[in-house]
Design an enzyme around this catalytic site. Sequence first.
Site: not given
Length: 278
Positions: A31, A62, A86, A137-138, A155-156, A158
């Site tokens: 990205q 958070h 983050d 990849d989770g 916590d991805s 969109d």
Amino acid sequence: MIKFFEKDPYSPIQYVYEVEKVLYKGRSAFQDIMVIQNPYFGKMLILDGVVQITEKDEFFYHEMLVHVLMHSHPNPRSIVVIGGGDGGAVREVLKHDLVEKVYFVEIDEEVISVSKKFFPNVASGIDDKRVEIRCMDGAEFIKEKINEIDVIIVDSTDIIGFAKSLFTVEFFKSVKNALHEDGMFVTLSESLHFHRNMVIEVQEALKLIFPIVDLYTAPLATYAGNWWTFSAASKKLPLREMRRQHKVVTKYFNAEIFYSSFLPLSVYENLMNKELSW
Ligand code: SAM
């Protein structure tokens, strides 16, 4: 002053931010990554044109993503955070002394390194010895775990592109298998103002897999639609009960917020009823 026009994938309006300075601009294997300085929000992390966190208000998101289930679960020791490059979700999880292990599963390691450099207060827990970083990849990671985890937190970005793998019925099945008997799961599920249909879809998919599914919300300044939702699921224990005392240091979350964040059941049921228009 230059302006940044946010390209939120599902928002009917466009947000515009003043840019004092572009601090970083690059492209990872996954990205576009940008960090800008805004006069009100401070530093802002932007992925593929969409705001992810700002220095000013990241704690609202958070804290609410993490502490609701960390207080509903009676004994959360083994945690998975998926996404969250983050580090903000990991930082909040680590505030709980009883946490022994955090698997931090972020697909894009460049988000982690950019965050460490520009958001040290957010990324502060990433190098803690309880944290194991897995860059993958989770959805693939979670398939490896069976009956091992107390709380799984998504916590991805969109629900688009490579984040879509985290919102399928198949993924929710793997999540259920990965959790201990009293395990719990939470994921962001977009906003009730702009994305009610998406919220309903996530809730319906979770209800196919989990016996207990619920929804709580938080007011967030920088996410499209602002009335932000968190979809939560549990294998056994009802979610609306605080089973641990609030002792960790937080700015927004507390016991009253815990209880008030869950929508009144009548409102929740109406909002999840596709026959009713809002
Ligand atoms: N709080 C932010 C929000 O709601 O907009 C999300 C912040 S965090 C930076 C989102 C992270 O999820 C990104 O770094 C992205 O690379 C990661 N991500 C997206 N899909 C993923 C997947 N399938 N597996 C692991 N990480 C993923």
